[in-house]
Write a protein that holds these residues in place. Structure first.
Motif, PDB file in Angstrom:
ATOM      1  N   SER A  70       0.821  -1.216   0.000  1.00 50.59           N
ATOM      2  CA  SER A  70       0.000   0.000   0.000  1.00 50.59           C
ATOM      3  C   SER A  70       0.854   1.264   0.000  1.00 50.59           C
ATOM      4  N   HIS A  71       2.027   1.237   0.661  1.00 49.45           N
ATOM      5  CA  HIS A  71       2.796   2.487   0.705  1.00 49.45           C
ATOM      6  C   HIS A  71       3.452   2.798  -0.637  1.00 49.45           C
ATOM      7  N   PHE A  72       3.670   1.774  -1.494  1.00 50.55           N
ATOM      8  CA  PHE A  72       4.110   2.053  -2.872  1.00 50.55           C
ATOM      9  C   PHE A  72       3.026   2.842  -3.603  1.00 50.55           C
ATOM     10  N   ALA A  73       1.792   2.365  -3.459  1.00 50.28           N
ATOM     11  CA  ALA A  73       0.655   3.015  -4.120  1.00 50.28           C
ATOM     12  C   ALA A  73       0.444   4.426  -3.560  1.00 50.28           C
ATOM     13  N   SER A  74       0.657   4.591  -2.260  1.00 57.21           N
ATOM     14  CA  SER A  74       0.503   5.904  -1.635  1.00 57.21           C
ATOM     15  C   SER A  74       1.463   6.920  -2.237  1.00 57.21           C
ATOM     16  N   LEU A 230      -5.542   3.468   2.724  1.00 57.93           N
ATOM     17  CA  LEU A 230      -6.326   2.693   3.687  1.00 57.93           C
ATOM     18  C   LEU A 230      -7.389   3.518   4.402  1.00 57.93           C
ATOM     19  N   LEU A 231      -7.215   4.846   4.387  1.00 62.59           N
ATOM     20  CA  LEU A 231      -8.233   5.721   4.977  1.00 62.59           C
ATOM     21  C   LEU A 231      -9.294   6.063   3.940  1.00 62.59           C
ATOM     22  N   SER A 232     -10.552   6.144   4.360  1.00 62.83           N
ATOM     23  CA  SER A 232     -11.630   6.535   3.442  1.00 62.83           C
ATOM     24  C   SER A 232     -11.610   8.051   3.257  1.00 62.83           C
ATOM     25  N   ASN A 233     -12.315   8.536   2.238  1.00 60.67           N
ATOM     26  CA  ASN A 233     -12.394   9.981   2.008  1.00 60.67           C
ATOM     27  C   ASN A 233     -13.017  10.699   3.206  1.00 60.67           C
ATOM     28  N   ARG A 234     -14.030  10.082   3.809  1.00 62.15           N
ATOM     29  CA  ARG A 234     -14.676  10.684   4.987  1.00 62.15           C
ATOM     30  C   ARG A 234     -13.678  10.812   6.136  1.00 62.15           C
ATOM     31  N   GLU A 235     -12.882   9.770   6.338  1.00 61.97           N
ATOM     32  CA  GLU A 235     -11.890   9.792   7.420  1.00 61.97           C
ATOM     33  C   GLU A 235     -10.797  10.837   7.163  1.00 61.97           C
ATOM     34  N   LYS A 236     -10.394  10.967   5.894  1.00 62.19           N
ATOM     35  CA  LYS A 236      -9.377  11.983   5.551  1.00 62.19           C
ATOM     36  C   LYS A 236      -9.914  13.388   5.800  1.00 62.19           C
ATOM     37  N   GLN A 237     -11.170  13.631   5.411  1.00 66.60           N
ATOM     38  CA  GLN A 237     -11.760  14.948   5.618  1.00 66.60           C
ATOM     39  C   GLN A 237     -11.893  15.262   7.106  1.00 66.60           C
ATOM     40  N   PHE A 238     -12.206  14.254   7.913  1.00 65.11           N
ATOM     41  CA  PHE A 238     -12.285  14.431   9.369  1.00 65.11           C
ATOM     42  C   PHE A 238     -10.924  14.871   9.908  1.00 65.11           C
ATOM     43  N   LEU A 239      -9.862  14.185   9.474  1.00 61.79           N
ATOM     44  CA  LEU A 239      -8.516  14.509   9.947  1.00 61.79           C
ATOM     45  C   LEU A 239      -8.085  15.904   9.493  1.00 61.79           C
ATOM     46  N   LEU A 240      -8.392  16.245   8.227  1.00 63.58           N
ATOM     47  CA  LEU A 240      -8.063  17.582   7.726  1.00 63.58           C
ATOM     48  C   LEU A 240      -8.793  18.663   8.532  1.00 63.58           C
ATOM     49  N   SER A 241     -10.039  18.371   8.910  1.00 61.49           N
ATOM     50  CA  SER A 241     -10.816  19.348   9.687  1.00 61.49           C
ATOM     51  C   SER A 241     -10.247  19.530  11.093  1.00 61.49           C
ATOM     52  N   ARG A 242      -9.448  18.556  11.536  1.00 65.84           N
ATOM     53  CA  ARG A 242      -8.764  18.642  12.844  1.00 65.84           C
ATOM     54  C   ARG A 242      -7.321  19.110  12.674  1.00 65.84           C
ATOM     55  N   ASN A 243      -7.016  19.651  11.487  1.00 71.22           N
ATOM     56  CA  ASN A 243      -5.676  20.184  11.173  1.00 71.22           C
ATOM     57  C   ASN A 243      -4.583  19.117  11.172  1.00 71.22           C
ATOM     58  N   VAL A 244      -4.969  17.869  10.931  1.00 74.71           N
ATOM     59  CA  VAL A 244      -3.979  16.812  10.715  1.00 74.71           C
ATOM     60  C   VAL A 244      -3.771  16.728   9.202  1.00 74.71           C
ATOM     61  N   VAL A 245      -2.703  17.351   8.722  1.00 71.17           N
ATOM     62  CA  VAL A 245      -2.462  17.459   7.283  1.00 71.17           C
ATOM     63  C   VAL A 245      -1.378  16.494   6.817  1.00 71.17           C
ATOM     64  N   LEU A 246      -0.398  16.243   7.684  1.00 71.25           N
ATOM     65  CA  LEU A 246       0.716  15.352   7.334  1.00 71.25           C
ATOM     66  C   LEU A 246       0.532  13.966   7.942  1.00 71.25           C
ATOM     67  N   SER A 263     -11.115   0.039  14.055  1.00 75.13           N
ATOM     68  CA  SER A 263     -10.737  -1.134  14.853  1.00 75.13           C
ATOM     69  C   SER A 263      -9.224  -1.175  15.065  1.00 75.13           C
ATOM     70  N   ASP A 264      -8.802  -1.901  16.092  1.00 79.56           N
ATOM     71  CA  ASP A 264      -7.370  -2.010  16.408  1.00 79.56           C
ATOM     72  C   ASP A 264      -6.594  -2.624  15.254  1.00 79.56           C
ATOM     73  N   ALA A 265      -7.171  -3.647  14.615  1.00 76.90           N
ATOM     74  CA  ALA A 265      -6.471  -4.326  13.514  1.00 76.90           C
ATOM     75  C   ALA A 265      -6.278  -3.376  12.336  1.00 76.90           C
ATOM     76  N   ARG A 266      -7.329  -2.622  12.004  1.00 73.05           N
ATOM     77  CA  ARG A 266      -7.234  -1.674  10.872  1.00 73.05           C
ATOM     78  C   ARG A 266      -6.322  -0.504  11.235  1.00 73.05           C
ATOM     79  N   LYS A 267      -6.394  -0.075  12.488  1.00 76.85           N
ATOM     80  CA  LYS A 267      -5.544   1.024  12.943  1.00 76.85           C
ATOM     81  C   LYS A 267      -4.064   0.644  12.801  1.00 76.85           C
ATOM     82  N   GLU A 268      -3.748  -0.580  13.136  1.00 76.80           N
ATOM     83  CA  GLU A 268      -2.355  -1.048  13.020  1.00 76.80           C
ATOM     84  C   GLU A 268      -1.883  -1.004  11.562  1.00 76.80           C
ATOM     85  N   LYS A 269      -2.758  -1.419  10.642  1.00 74.81           N
ATOM     86  CA  LYS A 269      -2.410  -1.397   9.213  1.00 74.81           C
ATOM     87  C   LYS A 269      -2.182   0.038   8.737  1.00 74.81           C
ATOM     88  N   ILE A 270      -3.062   0.949   9.151  1.00 71.53           N
ATOM     89  CA  ILE A 270      -2.953   2.358   8.751  1.00 71.53           C
ATOM     90  C   ILE A 270      -1.646   2.957   9.265  1.00 71.53           C
TER      91      ILE A 270
END
Length: 283
Positions: A70-74, A230-246, A263-270
């Motif tokens: 996934s990080h290659f694709a990122s 691995l993050l959805s668009n909704r999750e990215k927008q939530f983080l951006l709204s909290r000033n998490v840009v990097l 979930s803990d398993a998905r959080k670990e992957k992210i």
């Protein structure tokens, strides 16, 4: 299939010859091994047809990279991820500020500075040593829109007004010496020519050569949160709204993932994906 005569369609609508070298170069930037790159190139080459869009080529290569790691694709989707910092330009301003911060500048976002004639809201004010730089950010939400000469003309007039007041006031403690214009797209030749003449510094996706936005991001490991596969668009927008840009900001503020109910398993992957991205590989 022979690709020597394949004509592809860019996002601007321009038709150009397909370049195998450009595709290979963009894949190499992800850190993927040579075998993976060769396999992807072979598959993409077999699916080329006259008039195929660069978007279709990108989507195919992206999907194949994501199957590997996934990080290659990122890393491969970096350009698209910068566009996803919209629809407003504010996250892009914060992103540019972060790139400068990790380059040794003391940074403030959205400052109002007094000029000799009028006040100006400046996107980014950056201090290093006894010098100050003002940066204007021009964000475009769509590909194919370039910054023409009107942009540096306008920015230079604002810079000269602010500079005249700033440098006449010893209380500022620094000298205003530079002005930058930063865009997530490209500058026209006229814009570059004018800026060289008047002393403005331009920074775009691939300008200056080997020191453009993409080069600085790769070099410093400063990927925007929107590169995550691995993050959805909704999750990215939530983080951006909290000033998490990097991405690296999320490593320190991972509690936001708990707020999102991940979930803990998905959080670990992210977090694993993001850690891989933020690790700066030595040449």
């Amino acid at each position: 299939m022979q690709n020597d005569g394949i004509i592809i369609t860019k996002s601007s609508g321009d038709k150009v010859k397909f370049s195998l070298n450009k595709l290979r170069s963009s894949l190499k930037r992800t850190g993927a091994d040579r075998e993976t790159i060769d396999q992807i190139i072979d598959k993409v080459r077999d699916e080329l047809y006259q008039g195929i869009s660069t978007k279709e080529i990108y989507n195919r290569a992206f999907a194949l990279l994501k199957k590997k790691k996934s990080h290659f694709a990122s890393k491969y989707k970096l350009k698209k991820a910068i566009y996803e910092l919209g629809p407003t330009g504010f996250p892009f301003e914060r992103f540019v500020g972060a790139v400068l911060k990790y380059s040794g500048y003391n940074v403030k976002i959205g400052e109002v500075l007094q000029g000799k004639c009028v006040t100006h809201e400046i996107d980014v004010v950056a201090h290093k040593g006894n010098e100050t730089t003002i940066i204007e950010c021009k964000f475009h939400g769509e590909q194919g829109i370039n910054c023409n000469v009107k942009v540096p003309l306008y920015i230079n007039s604002r810079y000269q007004d602010v500079k005249a007041h700033w440098n006449a006031n010893p209380k500022n403690g620094t000298t205003l010496t530079k002005a930058w214009v930063v865009t997530n797209t490209r500058f026209t030749e006229d814009a570059i020519q004018y800026s060289k003449c008047c002393g403005l510094f331009l920074l775009s996706w691939d300008y200056p050569e080997n020191n453009g936005l993409k080069d600085r991001i790769d070099r410093l490991g400063l990927y925007p949160i929107t590169v995550s596969t691995l993050l959805s668009n909704r999750e990215k927008q939530f983080l951006l709204s909290r000033n998490v840009v990097l991405c690296r900001e999320l490593i320190h503020d991972k509690f936001y993932l708990d707020h999102l109910g991940i979930s803990d398993a998905r959080k670990e992957k992210i977090l694993n994906e993001i850690s891989e991205l933020c690790t700066i590989k030595s040449e």
